[in-house]
Motif scaffolding. Sequence first.
Motif, PDB file in Angstrom:
ATOM      1  N   GLN A  83     -12.569 -23.227  21.106  1.00  0.00           N
ATOM      2  CA  GLN A  83     -12.413 -23.017  22.548  1.00  0.00           C
ATOM      3  C   GLN A  83     -12.427 -24.348  23.298  1.00  0.00           C
TER       4      GLN A  83
ATOM      5  N   LYS B 104      -5.980 -18.454  28.219  1.00  0.00           N
ATOM      6  CA  LYS B 104      -6.363 -17.092  27.840  1.00  0.00           C
ATOM      7  C   LYS B 104      -5.794 -16.756  26.458  1.00  0.00           C
ATOM      8  N   CYS B 105      -4.537 -17.120  26.233  1.00  0.00           N
ATOM      9  CA  CYS B 105      -3.894 -16.862  24.945  1.00  0.00           C
ATOM     10  C   CYS B 105      -4.508 -17.714  23.839  1.00  0.00           C
TER      11      CYS B 105
ATOM     12  N   GLN C 200      -7.850 -16.361  22.722  1.00  0.00           N
ATOM     13  CA  GLN C 200      -7.666 -15.141  21.921  1.00  0.00           C
ATOM     14  C   GLN C 200      -7.031 -15.442  20.564  1.00  0.00           C
ATOM     15  N   CYS C 201      -5.984 -16.240  20.564  1.00  0.00           N
ATOM     16  CA  CYS C 201      -5.176 -16.447  19.352  1.00  0.00           C
ATOM     17  C   CYS C 201      -5.557 -17.691  18.553  1.00  0.00           C
TER      18      CYS C 201
ATOM     19  N   CYS D   9       0.543 -14.551  17.069  1.00  0.00           N
ATOM     20  CA  CYS D   9      -0.293 -13.850  18.051  1.00  0.00           C
ATOM     21  C   CYS D   9       0.119 -14.244  19.458  1.00  0.00           C
TER      22      CYS D   9
ATOM     23  N   TRP E  12       1.963 -11.320  22.000  1.00  0.00           N
ATOM     24  CA  TRP E  12       1.110 -10.737  23.031  1.00  0.00           C
ATOM     25  C   TRP E  12       1.958 -10.488  24.267  1.00  0.00           C
TER      26      TRP E  12
END
Length: 112
Positions: A51, A77-78, A81-82, A98, A102
Motif C-alpha cells: 500500500q 483504489k485499484c 485492491q489489485c 485485476c 474491474w
Amino acid sequence: MAKSTHAVLLFTLLFFCYVAMALSTKDLFGEELGVSSVAKKQGHKHSGFSQAECPGACQFRCSKTAYKKPCLFFCQKCCFQCRCVPPGTYAHKEVCPCYNNWKTKSGGPKCP
C-alpha cells in the motif's frame, strides 16, 4: 529520373518507415513504449505493490492526464485492491488483469 519518380520513391520509403515504426514496440530511441526511462532505471515493477508503493506508482500513471485528482483517486483504489499498476501513463492494462477487469456498475473501466 523525373521529379514524379523521386516523389514516389520518397513517399514509398517514408511509408515503409512509418509502418515499421508502427509495428515496433520501441520508439525512435530504442526505449520500450509505455515505460519511462526513469521507471526502468529505478527497476519499476508492475505488480506486488504494498500500500505504501501505490501512491508513487499512481503518481506516475496519472502524470500526463488533465484529470489528476480523479485519476489518482481511482488508480490508488485499484492499486490497493489489485496490488498492481500498469506500466506507462496510458494503456497496457493487460499486464494487470485485476486492474483491467474491474468495471463500474455501468460496465465501464473502473481503473485508469
